[in-house]
Design an enzyme around this catalytic site. Structure first.
Site, PDB file in Angstrom:
ATOM      1  N   TYR A  32     -19.420   2.626  -4.464  1.00 35.98           N
ATOM      2  CA  TYR A  32     -18.614   3.400  -5.170  1.00 35.98           C
ATOM      3  C   TYR A  32     -17.993   4.490  -5.370  1.00 35.98           C
ATOM      4  O   TYR A  32     -17.830   5.202  -3.847  1.00 35.98           O
ATOM      5  CB  TYR A  32     -19.630   3.936  -6.118  1.00 35.98           C
ATOM      6  CG  TYR A  32     -20.931   5.524  -5.751  1.00 35.98           C
ATOM      7  CD1 TYR A  32     -21.694   4.746  -4.828  1.00 35.98           C
ATOM      8  CD2 TYR A  32     -20.115   6.568  -6.159  1.00 35.98           C
ATOM      9  CE1 TYR A  32     -22.096   6.294  -4.582  1.00 35.98           C
ATOM     10  CE2 TYR A  32     -20.948   7.851  -5.594  1.00 35.98           C
ATOM     11  CZ  TYR A  32     -21.988   7.434  -4.522  1.00 35.98           C
ATOM     12  OH  TYR A  32     -23.076   8.568  -3.976  1.00 35.98           O
ATOM     13  N   ARG A  51     -11.412   5.244   1.621  1.00 39.67           N
ATOM     14  CA  ARG A  51     -12.972   4.483   2.006  1.00 39.67           C
ATOM     15  C   ARG A  51     -13.207   3.675   0.714  1.00 39.67           C
ATOM     16  O   ARG A  51     -14.610   2.734   1.936  1.00 39.67           O
ATOM     17  CB  ARG A  51     -13.347   6.262   1.342  1.00 39.67           C
ATOM     18  CG  ARG A  51     -15.042   5.909   1.841  1.00 39.67           C
ATOM     19  CD  ARG A  51     -15.533   7.116   1.214  1.00 39.67           C
ATOM     20  NE  ARG A  51     -15.683   8.042   0.400  1.00 39.67           N
ATOM     21  CZ  ARG A  51     -16.219   9.332   0.148  1.00 39.67           C
ATOM     22  NH1 ARG A  51     -16.631  10.158   0.855  1.00 39.67           N
ATOM     23  NH2 ARG A  51     -15.729   9.822  -0.841  1.00 39.67           N
ATOM     24  N   ARG A 100     -32.743 -14.765  -8.229  1.00 41.22           N
ATOM     25  CA  ARG A 100     -32.508 -13.789  -6.873  1.00 41.22           C
ATOM     26  C   ARG A 100     -32.540 -13.786  -6.222  1.00 41.22           C
ATOM     27  O   ARG A 100     -33.596 -14.466  -5.804  1.00 41.22           O
ATOM     28  CB  ARG A 100     -33.779 -12.820  -8.053  1.00 41.22           C
ATOM     29  CG  ARG A 100     -34.118 -11.304  -7.650  1.00 41.22           C
ATOM     30  CD  ARG A 100     -34.982 -10.534  -7.300  1.00 41.22           C
ATOM     31  NE  ARG A 100     -35.076  -9.199  -6.332  1.00 41.22           N
ATOM     32  CZ  ARG A 100     -35.474  -9.442  -5.523  1.00 41.22           C
ATOM     33  NH1 ARG A 100     -36.212 -11.036  -4.860  1.00 41.22           N
ATOM     34  NH2 ARG A 100     -35.773  -8.415  -4.455  1.00 41.22           N
ATOM     35  N   HIS A 102     -32.009 -13.032  -1.796  1.00 47.39           N
ATOM     36  CA  HIS A 102     -31.058 -11.511  -0.690  1.00 47.39           C
ATOM     37  C   HIS A 102     -29.805 -12.345  -0.163  1.00 47.39           C
ATOM     38  O   HIS A 102     -28.858 -11.154  -0.886  1.00 47.39           O
ATOM     39  CB  HIS A 102     -31.820 -11.159   0.417  1.00 47.39           C
ATOM     40  CG  HIS A 102     -32.874 -10.351   0.286  1.00 47.39           C
ATOM     41  ND1 HIS A 102     -34.787 -10.691  -0.642  1.00 47.39           N
ATOM     42  CD2 HIS A 102     -33.603  -9.466   0.427  1.00 47.39           C
ATOM     43  CE1 HIS A 102     -34.797  -9.784  -1.485  1.00 47.39           C
ATOM     44  NE2 HIS A 102     -34.945  -9.107  -0.705  1.00 47.39           N
ATOM     45  N   GLU A 182     -26.606  15.362   6.665  1.00 45.52           N
ATOM     46  CA  GLU A 182     -25.480  16.098   6.277  1.00 45.52           C
ATOM     47  C   GLU A 182     -26.381  16.467   4.956  1.00 45.52           C
ATOM     48  O   GLU A 182     -27.665  17.111   5.330  1.00 45.52           O
ATOM     49  CB  GLU A 182     -24.782  14.819   5.297  1.00 45.52           C
ATOM     50  CG  GLU A 182     -24.876  13.425   4.819  1.00 45.52           C
ATOM     51  CD  GLU A 182     -24.182  12.258   4.294  1.00 45.52           C
ATOM     52  OE1 GLU A 182     -23.008  12.684   4.502  1.00 45.52           O
ATOM     53  OE2 GLU A 182     -24.861  11.226   4.451  1.00 45.52           O
ATOM     54  N   LEU A 206     -21.522  10.388   5.253  1.00 45.07           N
ATOM     55  CA  LEU A 206     -20.801   9.311   5.116  1.00 45.07           C
ATOM     56  C   LEU A 206     -19.556  10.615   5.276  1.00 45.07           C
ATOM     57  O   LEU A 206     -19.492  11.415   5.244  1.00 45.07           O
ATOM     58  CB  LEU A 206     -20.889  10.231   2.793  1.00 45.07           C
ATOM     59  CG  LEU A 206     -19.802   9.390   2.290  1.00 45.07           C
ATOM     60  CD1 LEU A 206     -20.401   8.180   2.363  1.00 45.07           C
ATOM     61  CD2 LEU A 206     -19.407   9.957   0.745  1.00 45.07           C
TER      62      LEU A 206
HETATM   63  C1  LIG Z   1     -24.039  11.525   1.166  1.00 47.11           C
HETATM   64  C2  LIG Z   1     -23.398  12.416   0.379  1.00 47.11           C
HETATM   65  N1  LIG Z   1     -21.831  12.665   2.045  1.00 47.11           N
HETATM   66  C3  LIG Z   1     -20.957  13.761   1.558  1.00 47.11           C
HETATM   67  C4  LIG Z   1     -20.414  13.712   0.200  1.00 47.11           C
HETATM   68  C5  LIG Z   1     -19.391  14.203   0.212  1.00 47.11           C
HETATM   69  O1  LIG Z   1     -18.561  13.008   0.158  1.00 47.11           O
HETATM   70  P1  LIG Z   1     -16.962  13.304  -0.584  1.00 47.11           P
HETATM   71  O2  LIG Z   1     -16.402  14.672  -0.427  1.00 47.11           O
HETATM   72  O3  LIG Z   1     -15.859  13.157  -0.367  1.00 47.11           O
HETATM   73  O4  LIG Z   1     -17.125  13.591  -2.507  1.00 47.11           O
HETATM   74  C6  LIG Z   1     -21.219  12.878  -0.357  1.00 47.11           C
HETATM   75  C7  LIG Z   1     -20.603  12.488  -2.277  1.00 47.11           C
HETATM   76  O5  LIG Z   1     -20.682  12.445  -2.529  1.00 47.11           O
HETATM   77  C8  LIG Z   1     -22.686  12.588  -0.573  1.00 47.11           C
HETATM   78  O6  LIG Z   1     -23.138  11.313  -1.141  1.00 47.11           O
END
Ligand SMILES: Cc1ncc(COP(=O)(O)O)c(C=O)c1O
Length: 286
Positions: A32, A51, A100, A102, A182, A206
């Site tokens: 998403y 992304r 269903r 995997h 993060e 991410l």
């Molecule tokens: C786990 C995680 N890290 C970082 C971010 C920040 O990403 P962005 O700056 O693209 O919103 C998000 C945003 O949803 C996230 O879910």
């Protein structure tokens, strides 16, 4: 009433139906994006679509839509929801199969779903408009593929609930080496001794679009020292400033960590300057 998009049709959000056999529902088998849009104008659409393509490649899913069609669908969705200040949620799951199991078939038709939700305009960098956050710290117990923007978010959800139970809004996560990864919905920046630090991208984080924009803006428009390198727990706990970054928050100052005040407990001067820069430049990103 919110208008949503599902597999070719615009319809009221409350009427959207998907199969319970959709692999997104059964396995969290999907990816998403959340894209902010202010006064009907999306921010960093190109970066979000890049992304998304990367996430789709990582899970071996080919979208039924080209980048251009996704742009047109999202533009129509913004329009049908009255423009204004909106978050756009775009979700592509692997779709429904008869059984269903995997292992997935390459023949399944993906489910493409999008809807919008109202968001507040981000801060202009002034203390009055800062979205200050209290955070807790935790050992990062999510999976080893956090670089994919997967809809399977239970690890993040459980960490977020640890924060909520402590009366905080976020959790700063640290890996087994006690390095910052993060937060559950944000990337993290730290200011120490005049330098801005953020951890490098890898499978533990991410690749945030806001992180990317923030690094680009700071490098292009300030003479600050910005270092992308591992940041230790001790460095975070003794930082002058800590910021969370995400598309809907932009830069948010952290004011307490595990109940202890960061510096003087107020949004710092570097945050203020960086968020002001973001405020002026957010539409510069492709
Ligand atoms: C786990 C995680 N890290 C970082 C971010 C920040 O990403 P962005 O700056 O693209 O919103 C998000 C945003 O949803 C996230 O879910």
């Amino acid at each position: 009433m919110t208008t949503a998009y599902l597999n070719g049709d615009f319809q009221p959000l409350a009427e959207v139906r998907i199969s319970p056999l959709d692999r997104g529902f059964l396995f969290g088998d999907g990816v998403y994006e959340v894209i902010p849009s202010y006064d009907g104008r999306p921010v960093a659409m190109q970066y979000h679509l890049e992304r998304l393509r990367h996430s789709l490649e990582c899970i071996h899913l080919s979208s039924a839509y080209s980048e251009q069609s996704l742009r047109s669908i999202l533009a129509a969705l913004i329009d049908q929801n009255g423009g204004g200040d909106l978050g756009i949620y775009l979700h592509i799951s692997r779709g429904a199969e008869e059984k269903r199991q995997h292992a997935f078939s390459q023949l399944t038709t993906p489910t493409t779903f999008a809807y919008t939700f109202p968001i507040n305009k981000p801060s202009d960098g002034s203390a009055e408009t800062a979205q200050c956050c209290r955070v807790v710290t935790a050992r990062d117990q999510r999976w080893g593929r956090c670089h994919i923007k997967s809809t399977a978010l239970l690890g993040n959800v459980l960490h977020m609930m640890e924060a909520v139970h402590e009366g905080a809004q976020e959790a700063l996560l640290f890996n087994d080496r006690d390095e910052l990864t993060e937060a559950t919905t944000c990337n993290v920046f730290v200011v120490r001794s005049g330098k801005v630090l953020t951890p490098p991208l890898d499978h533990e984080k991410l690749p945030g679009v806001t992180r990317r924009q923030c690094l680009e803006f700071l490098q292009a428009h300030t003479d600050w020292i910005v270092e992308v390198r591992p940041v230790t727990r001790d460095e975070v706990l003794s930082a002058d400033e800590v910021w969370l970054t995400s598309s809907t928050k932009e830069l948010a100052p952290v004011i307490t960590i595990d109940g202890k005040i960061v510096a003087d407990g107020k949004p710092g001067p570097r945050w203020s300057a960086a968020q002001q820069l973001f405020h002026e430049r957010r539409f510069d990103s492709p």
